[in-house]
Motif scaffolding. Structure first.
Motif, PDB file in Angstrom:
ATOM      1  N   ALA A  35      11.516  20.473 -30.341  1.00  0.00           N
ATOM      2  CA  ALA A  35      10.497  20.046 -32.195  1.00  0.00           C
ATOM      3  C   ALA A  35      10.798  18.058 -32.653  1.00  0.00           C
ATOM      4  N   ALA A  36      12.116  18.331 -31.673  1.00  0.00           N
ATOM      5  CA  ALA A  36      12.452  16.395 -32.092  1.00  0.00           C
ATOM      6  C   ALA A  36      11.557  15.592 -31.818  1.00  0.00           C
ATOM      7  N   ALA A  37      11.371  15.612 -30.488  1.00  0.00           N
ATOM      8  CA  ALA A  37      11.038  14.711 -29.189  1.00  0.00           C
ATOM      9  C   ALA A  37       9.835  14.793 -29.500  1.00  0.00           C
ATOM     10  N   SER A  38       8.664  15.990 -29.641  1.00  0.00           N
ATOM     11  CA  SER A  38       7.053  15.513 -29.620  1.00  0.00           C
ATOM     12  C   SER A  38       6.786  15.273 -31.465  1.00  0.00           C
ATOM     13  N   THR A  39       7.889  15.471 -31.856  1.00  0.00           N
ATOM     14  CA  THR A  39       7.479  14.596 -33.612  1.00  0.00           C
ATOM     15  C   THR A  39       7.934  13.005 -33.003  1.00  0.00           C
ATOM     16  N   VAL A  40       8.715  13.163 -32.807  1.00  0.00           N
ATOM     17  CA  VAL A  40       9.153  11.253 -32.721  1.00  0.00           C
ATOM     18  C   VAL A  40       7.826  11.134 -31.832  1.00  0.00           C
ATOM     19  N   PHE A  59       7.521  21.793 -20.670  1.00  0.00           N
ATOM     20  CA  PHE A  59       7.842  21.187 -21.495  1.00  0.00           C
ATOM     21  C   PHE A  59       7.616  21.872 -22.964  1.00  0.00           C
ATOM     22  N   GLY A  60       7.773  21.882 -23.935  1.00  0.00           N
ATOM     23  CA  GLY A  60       8.003  22.927 -24.991  1.00  0.00           C
ATOM     24  C   GLY A  60       9.127  22.730 -25.823  1.00  0.00           C
ATOM     25  N   GLY A  61      10.356  22.443 -24.787  1.00  0.00           N
ATOM     26  CA  GLY A  61      11.832  22.646 -25.559  1.00  0.00           C
ATOM     27  C   GLY A  61      12.086  23.893 -26.049  1.00  0.00           C
ATOM     28  N   THR A  62      13.258  23.861 -26.436  1.00  0.00           N
ATOM     29  CA  THR A  62      13.872  25.347 -26.304  1.00  0.00           C
ATOM     30  C   THR A  62      13.627  25.860 -27.709  1.00  0.00           C
ATOM     31  N   CYS A  63      13.083  26.079 -28.701  1.00  0.00           N
ATOM     32  CA  CYS A  63      12.882  26.390 -29.812  1.00  0.00           C
ATOM     33  C   CYS A  63      11.152  27.756 -29.336  1.00  0.00           C
ATOM     34  N   ALA A  64      10.727  27.277 -28.696  1.00  0.00           N
ATOM     35  CA  ALA A  64       9.509  27.753 -28.295  1.00  0.00           C
ATOM     36  C   ALA A  64       9.709  28.079 -26.867  1.00  0.00           C
ATOM     37  N   LEU A  65      10.117  27.899 -26.027  1.00  0.00           N
ATOM     38  CA  LEU A  65       9.805  28.607 -24.884  1.00  0.00           C
ATOM     39  C   LEU A  65      11.568  29.809 -24.727  1.00  0.00           C
ATOM     40  N   ARG A  66      12.667  29.352 -25.127  1.00  0.00           N
ATOM     41  CA  ARG A  66      14.238  29.961 -24.663  1.00  0.00           C
ATOM     42  C   ARG A  66      14.792  30.785 -26.159  1.00  0.00           C
ATOM     43  N   GLY A  67      14.171  30.215 -27.053  1.00  0.00           N
ATOM     44  CA  GLY A  67      15.195  30.210 -28.465  1.00  0.00           C
ATOM     45  C   GLY A  67      14.424  31.223 -29.501  1.00  0.00           C
ATOM     46  N   MET A 105       8.565  42.959 -23.048  1.00  0.00           N
ATOM     47  CA  MET A 105       9.186  41.358 -22.443  1.00  0.00           C
ATOM     48  C   MET A 105       7.914  40.389 -21.976  1.00  0.00           C
ATOM     49  N   GLN A 106       6.620  41.529 -21.935  1.00  0.00           N
ATOM     50  CA  GLN A 106       4.925  41.400 -21.380  1.00  0.00           C
ATOM     51  C   GLN A 106       4.767  40.370 -22.367  1.00  0.00           C
ATOM     52  N   PHE A 107       4.515  41.465 -23.579  1.00  0.00           N
ATOM     53  CA  PHE A 107       4.083  40.716 -24.788  1.00  0.00           C
ATOM     54  C   PHE A 107       4.680  39.398 -24.754  1.00  0.00           C
ATOM     55  N   LYS A 108       6.017  39.156 -24.966  1.00  0.00           N
ATOM     56  CA  LYS A 108       7.120  37.966 -25.415  1.00  0.00           C
ATOM     57  C   LYS A 108       6.418  36.685 -24.392  1.00  0.00           C
ATOM     58  N   ARG A 109       6.314  37.188 -23.104  1.00  0.00           N
ATOM     59  CA  ARG A 109       5.872  35.934 -22.324  1.00  0.00           C
ATOM     60  C   ARG A 109       4.568  35.763 -22.955  1.00  0.00           C
ATOM     61  N   SER A 110       3.462  36.749 -23.276  1.00  0.00           N
ATOM     62  CA  SER A 110       2.121  35.928 -23.870  1.00  0.00           C
ATOM     63  C   SER A 110       2.557  34.504 -25.082  1.00  0.00           C
ATOM     64  N   PHE A 111       4.003  34.917 -25.437  1.00  0.00           N
ATOM     65  CA  PHE A 111       3.612  33.255 -26.252  1.00  0.00           C
ATOM     66  C   PHE A 111       4.658  32.437 -26.234  1.00  0.00           C
ATOM     67  N   THR A 112       4.653  32.805 -24.645  1.00  0.00           N
ATOM     68  CA  THR A 112       6.151  31.479 -24.366  1.00  0.00           C
ATOM     69  C   THR A 112       4.997  30.919 -23.333  1.00  0.00           C
ATOM     70  N   GLU A 113       4.374  32.102 -21.756  1.00  0.00           N
ATOM     71  CA  GLU A 113       3.987  31.332 -21.232  1.00  0.00           C
ATOM     72  C   GLU A 113       2.616  29.665 -20.894  1.00  0.00           C
ATOM     73  N   SER A 114       2.187  30.113 -21.937  1.00  0.00           N
ATOM     74  CA  SER A 114       1.195  28.720 -22.186  1.00  0.00           C
ATOM     75  C   SER A 114       1.974  27.223 -22.670  1.00  0.00           C
ATOM     76  N   ALA A 159      17.726  15.537 -26.701  1.00  0.00           N
ATOM     77  CA  ALA A 159      17.520  15.752 -25.396  1.00  0.00           C
ATOM     78  C   ALA A 159      17.964  17.450 -26.004  1.00  0.00           C
ATOM     79  N   GLY A 160      18.146  17.363 -27.093  1.00  0.00           N
ATOM     80  CA  GLY A 160      18.017  19.022 -27.196  1.00  0.00           C
ATOM     81  C   GLY A 160      19.998  19.740 -27.564  1.00  0.00           C
ATOM     82  N   SER A 161      20.546  20.673 -26.793  1.00  0.00           N
ATOM     83  CA  SER A 161      21.055  21.815 -26.428  1.00  0.00           C
ATOM     84  C   SER A 161      21.595  22.276 -25.934  1.00  0.00           C
TER      85      SER A 161
END
Ligand SMILES: Cc1cc2nc3c(=O)[nH]c(=O)nc-3n(C[C@H](O)[C@H](O)[C@H](O)COP(=O)(O)OP(=O)(O)OC[C@H]3O[C@@H](n4cnc5c(N)ncnc54)[C@H](O)[C@@H]3O)c2cc1C
Length: 472
Positions: A35-40, A59-67, A105-114, A159-161
């Motif tokens: 989020a921070a990097a993309s904005t900057v 690419f995509g960061g924690t929130c979209a992929l792992r948070g 989990m399959q449904f969840k992946r439909s949000f993260t995979e792309s 670089a996040g946490s």
């Protein structure tokens, strides 16, 4: 890593180099793609700067992929299940309702995979150069990424946490929140170390999906950033759900056992063991900056808080460097909207000279349990410490229409209102739609609105937000 990942040179601020003959000089290099990097990066590029981003992970960061985003897909399933069960005596037959973990989990992946592909394509379309690899400083504003050296006028550390080192024997046996979000099968017994929001949210999901869940927290009260009275109620609700919440227990080690893992703990009543199939590290995160060779660039940093920045989010010791998001030792909490906000401010200061300071008043934060716990502004203790004369409104709202309608027995609020000005100082909510309703209070706090202002609003009805005038 070079190949095929750089934008055509024509997109690089009008430079004429071909893709083969690429420049390694940029105006701005941003470490991260969250989020921070993309904005900057996007803001600097829009201003005509030659910009590169670097990430060692997809690419995509924690929130979209792992948070936040994948997590809330799972929370959604827990909400459906819980609501259905709560309505069992009120006209809904809930006996067949259950969570199918692998389908979920399959449904969840439909949000993260792309996300990684979309994220990278959007950088490339905008003319931002993209690098994959671990960035390390080799000069005050130069970075090494694999074989590439990127020289820049400015570097932004976004670089996040990452999960903090547990510093116990067998720490490697604990999985991270990221691994939890990838579990193909949910084990029968799951134990969370740490009583922060990630443990509580995941515990609520796992328990509703059928696991036997334990949370171990070393302090006497979990969720320390939230109102203690409402936390107590959420702990009761969590225990009602069947989650074994243990307080005042310090985990001292983890070992493998014949049936899974054994967790050794120490508390007032001596040493104990807990058996589990899975142990999840929910005991805090630290900035992911320890291998970045910040010292090489003269950048002061704190391993627990991040790159030390001034009020403009500029490194205190290297003016060519800014930091934003979880990696910055700013006063902002480690949340996605804060990362985006700091990204905007860092970009603006970098582009126009230091002129904008972040304002961290009225930042709402939520625990996405069922029911949700949400908070904004000051807690009672902090308001007292700061010398405010204020009144406190608080009530159990389980008998109110908005909770009864959805059969939620645990709901309540606490609001703090300045006696002199009528301004909202803090609001703390537990219950249905708390995560949405808290935004009304955030709006009030950030804009200095009074309780009269909020009472004057004509809210949609029947909604939880239409309860707001009765909370102040
Ligand atoms: C499980 C979980 C749930 C969460 N839920 C919420 C929520 O509900 N709401 C909310 O607001 N926040 C939530 N958060 C917090 C939120 O995700 C973070 O605050 C936010 O993502 C931080 O964004 P950022 O841009 O600072 O960093 P990130 O999004 O973490 O991006 C940093 C990037 O930098 C890369 N990187 C790090 N070091 C290097 C290096 N040396 N070289 C190259 N690349 C590097 C990383 O790979 C990463 O992709 C959650 C976090 C977790 C873990």
């Amino acid at each position: 890593m070079r190949d095929g990942r750089r934008p055509a040179a024509s997109t690089l601020g009008g430079q004429s180099a071909s893709v083969k003959d690429v420049t390694t000089k940029y105006d701005v290099v941003v470490i991260g793609t969250g989020a921070a990097a993309s904005t900057v990066a996007m803001r600097c590029r829009k201003a005509g700067k030659r910009v590169a981003v670097v990430d060692s992970r997809p690419f995509g960061g924690t929130c979209a992929l792992r948070g936040c985003d994948p997590k809330k897909v799972l929370v959604g399933a827990a909400e459906v299940l819980d609501w259905t069960r709560r309505m069992e005596k009120n006209g809904i037959r809930a006996d067949q309702v259950q969570i199918d973990w692998s389908r979920l989990m399959q449904f969840k992946r439909s949000f993260t995979e792309s996300v990684p592909k979309n994220s990278e394509e959007s950088f490339v379309r905008s003319g931002v150069a993209t690098f994959h690899g671990r960035a390390r400083f080799v000069g005050r504003t130069s970075l090494q990424v694999d074989d590439d050296v990127l020289e820049a006028a400015n570097v932004v550390v976004a670089a996040g946490s990452k999960p903090a080192d547990l510093k116990i024997r067998g720490a490697e046996l604990a999985v991270t929140s990221e691994q939890f979000l990838e579990l193909e099968h949910l084990p029968e017994r799951v134990l969370f170390i740490g009583g922060g929001y990630i443990s509580f949210e995941f515990a609520h999901i796992a328990a509703r999906a059928g696991a036997r869940v334990t949370i171990l927290h070393r302090g006497q009260r979990p969720l320390e950033r939230f109102d203690p009275d409402l936390v107590d109620r959420l702990v009761s609700r969590t225990r009602d759900l069947g989650v074994d919440v243990r307080l005042g227990l310090e985990v001292s080690g983890i070992t493998r056992s014949s049936s899974g893992v054994k967790i050794q703990v120490h508390g007032d009543t001596g040493d104990h063991d807990f058996d589990s199939d899975l142990v999840v590290h929910g005991a805090g995160r630290v900035p992911e900056i320890d291998d970045m060779r910040l010292n090489e660039a003269g950048i002061e940093w704190d391993p627990d808080r991040g790159v030390k920045v001034n009020e403009y989010l500029q490194s205190v010791s290297n003016p060519g460097v800014y930091a934003a998001g979880d990696a910055a030792a700013s006063a902002g909490p480690p949340l996605t909207p804060v990362a985006t906000y700091e990204g905007k401010i860092a970009a603006e200061n970098l582009l126009k000279g230091n002129q904008r300071k972040p304002n961290y008043d009225g930042i709402p934060t939520v625990v996405f349990t069922v029911p949700q716990l949400a908070s904004v502004g000051l807690q009672e203790g902090a308001a007292r410490d700061r010398g405010f004369a204020f009144r406190v409104n608080q009530e159990d709202t389980s008998s109110w229409y908005s909770s009864r309608r959805v059969a939620e027995r645990y709901s309540g609020f606490k609001t703090l209102i300045d006696q002199q000005t009528g301004r909202i100082l803090g609001a703390h909510l537990l219950g249905p739609d708390a995560a949405e309703t808290i935004n009304i209070f955030a709006l009030a706090i950030r804009n200095g609105l009074t309780s009269t202002d909020l009472k004057d609003v004509i809210y949609t009805y029947p909604t939880v937000t239409s309860d707001v005038p009765y909370m102040i």
